[in-house]
Design an enzyme around this catalytic site. Sequence first.
Site, PDB file in Angstrom:
ATOM      1  N   TYR A 156       5.097  -5.774  -2.652  1.00  0.00           N
ATOM      2  CA  TYR A 156       4.310  -6.407  -1.595  1.00  0.00           C
ATOM      3  C   TYR A 156       3.443  -7.397  -2.109  1.00  0.00           C
ATOM      4  O   TYR A 156       3.273  -8.486  -1.804  1.00  0.00           O
ATOM      5  CB  TYR A 156       3.761  -5.425  -0.806  1.00  0.00           C
ATOM      6  CG  TYR A 156       3.100  -6.027   0.336  1.00  0.00           C
ATOM      7  CD1 TYR A 156       3.310  -6.526   1.686  1.00  0.00           C
ATOM      8  CD2 TYR A 156       1.488  -6.141   0.049  1.00  0.00           C
ATOM      9  CE1 TYR A 156       2.639  -7.291   2.530  1.00  0.00           C
ATOM     10  CE2 TYR A 156       0.740  -6.657   1.272  1.00  0.00           C
ATOM     11  CZ  TYR A 156       1.397  -7.291   2.478  1.00  0.00           C
ATOM     12  OH  TYR A 156       0.606  -7.899   3.380  1.00  0.00           O
ATOM     13  N   THR A 191      -2.669  -4.291  12.542  1.00  0.00           N
ATOM     14  CA  THR A 191      -1.634  -4.650  13.149  1.00  0.00           C
ATOM     15  C   THR A 191      -0.694  -3.808  13.113  1.00  0.00           C
ATOM     16  O   THR A 191      -0.538  -2.864  12.713  1.00  0.00           O
ATOM     17  CB  THR A 191      -1.061  -6.104  12.010  1.00  0.00           C
ATOM     18  OG1 THR A 191      -0.581  -5.757  10.908  1.00  0.00           O
ATOM     19  CG2 THR A 191      -2.403  -7.064  12.093  1.00  0.00           C
TER      20      THR A 191
END
Length: 258
Positions: A156, A191
């Site tokens: 990531y 989120t």
Amino acid sequence: MKLAEKVAVITGGGSGIGRAAAILMAKEGAKVAIIDLSLETAQETVRKLINEGGSGLAIAADVGHSEQMQQAFQTIFDEYQRIDIVFANAGINGIWSPVEEIRLDEWERTINTNLTGTFLTVKYAVPYLKKQGGSIVITSSINGTRSFKKVGATAYACSKAAQVALAKMLALELSPSHIRVNVICPGGVLTAINESTVKRHLDRIPVDRDCLQDMIPLTDNTAGSSLDIAKLVLFLVSDTSSFITGTEVWIDGGGSLV
């Protein structure tokens, strides 16, 4: 309105930051096309836009799939006859694990979605943006750019760092076509991206766990919202930021400074 008569394309616009940005852009007069892996969530965003007096188009596509993205942009241009704004926002957290335990297919899935997906989004948008100029905003992260304490999130972090390099390269390349390219680096925001996280054996990484705790000094550790990020995106795609390109903006309440 800031975006009157503009056409905006948002990847990952079915939820979270993408949806919040879509709503703000529509309120400022933009026609908004949502590209999302899920047609259902893309359509839900478009319904919200329509209910609030805006307009939109929902398209299902995998940002890491070249043919699907090429067709998606062709469909959008056929519908609106122009594209002015691209918010390359789709992404996943992917696998978080000790490096020796990350499988090649897990690494490739994260890189393909986050980095290759951003590349394909821009690649197929640029021919349309070049017709009149425009603005591209890419969603990166504090991770891999100013914070490196999410141990195990190697794939990531690498994909997010590479997005910043991509934006800077393209900002210079596309400037003669009057296309601006900027990057947002959120952190400490609630989120749905955590739903795409697979954490495996992180306890095997010998680090001081107290050093890994997230802190948000500006808000006494209260997380930001998708709307907070969307406001920055609106600024960067509007003419208010017309002299800004090739720039990354960290938006994390100061968390990456700790």
